[in-house]
Design a protein around this motif. Structure first.
Motif, short mmCIF file in Angstrom:
data_model
loop_
_atom_site.label_atom_id
_atom_site.label_comp_id
_atom_site.label_asym_id
_atom_site.label_seq_id
_atom_site.Cartn_x
_atom_site.Cartn_y
_atom_site.Cartn_z
N GLY A 34 0.78 -1.08 0.01
CA GLY A 34 0.05 -0.06 0.12
C GLY A 34 1.02 1.38 -0.15
N ASP A 35 0.64 2.07 0.79
CA ASP A 35 1.39 3.38 0.67
C ASP A 35 1.96 3.73 2.17
N ARG A 179 -5.97 -0.30 -1.88
CA ARG A 179 -4.80 0.25 -2.80
C ARG A 179 -4.13 -1.09 -3.16
N TYR A 182 -4.43 -2.74 -6.66
CA TYR A 182 -3.60 -2.22 -7.65
C TYR A 182 -2.42 -3.04 -8.18
#
Ligand code: ADP
Ligand code: MG
Length: 212
Positions: A34-35, A179, A182
């Motif tokens: 993710g981030d 997320r 992706y």
């Protein structure tokens, strides 16, 4: 045996402490797929809830505690997890409103309501590699333990064990929500951070009950 507002408050305080300790580890899991902010998001939200718990009255119920957590998470946590956990605690509160003590039925009811809130909000299904994959086994385990006549502490222990097993089980999967979706096959081999934080929260719930 039942658990009341003291347990609910102890649960949230313990969760805040455990999340602070695991902040970096949760960020690392989220960095992989993710981030990288899941630990930070959760830590901000639970730390913000602590002073609000101090303001609760002596007659507060578990639902009052859950409501404070819900509104704090919704207003302070950015990202996907804030609204999802916020909805979980809000629906949990509504499911046991007015109950001073929660018995096994109460625990099964609020855990189910929390999971259903997350599903309502995020539309994830089992196997999508999200926090739902930790919540649903926990709900199933709590429901089964309650039906078997287990104590509240044992019900919460079974839920926590199932949540962790559910989080571990996400590792080989591709993600279909959030997320991580992706990334396609690059998500394989990594544990879902939200499933891991759910396991942490439910472990704290069991530990708080074991203390009483
Ligand atoms: P963000 O993805 O916005 O950075 P966080 O990192 O705080 O938010 O939270 C990520 C976690 O949120 C994921 O690991 C996953 O468990 C959960 N999540 C994301 N989308 C969904 C969804 N639609 N339903 C349930 N859980 C979700
Ligand atoms: Mg994130």
């Amino acid at each position: 045996m039942s658990v009341g507002a003291d347990w609910a408050e102890a649960w949230i305080r313990r969760s805040a402490a455990d999340i602070a300790l695991n902040r970096a580890a949760l960020n690392t899991l989220d960095r992989d797929i993710g981030d990288g902010d899941h630990g930070e998001n959760m830590d901000r939200g639970f730390q913000a809830a602590l002073p609000k718990l101090d303001e609760l009255s002596d007659t507060a119920t578990p639902a009052d505690v859950f409501k404070v957590v819900a509104t704090t998470l919704i207003s302070t946590v950015g990202g996907a997890a804030g609204p999802l956990y916020g909805t979980a605690f809000l629906k949990a509160a509504l499911s046991v409103v007015g109950q001073v003590e929660l018995d096994g039925n109460g625990l099964a009811t609020f855990l189910t309501a929390a999971r259903d809130g997350i599903v309502l909000r995020g539309k994830a299904e089992s196997g999508d590699k999200t926090m739902v994959d930790s919540w649903t086994p926990a709900v199933d385990a709590a429901t089964a333990a309650n039906a078997a006549g287990a104590s509240t502490a044992e019900i919460l222990r079974q839920a926590a064990d199932a949540a962790l097993a559910g989080a571990v089980a996400t590792e080989p999967w591709v993600a279909r929500k959030g997320r991580a979706s992706y990334l396609g096959e690059r998500a394989i081999g990594h544990r879902d951070p939200g499933a891991e934080s759910t396991a942490l929260l439910l472990r704290a719930a069991a530990e708080a009950a074991g203390q009483e």
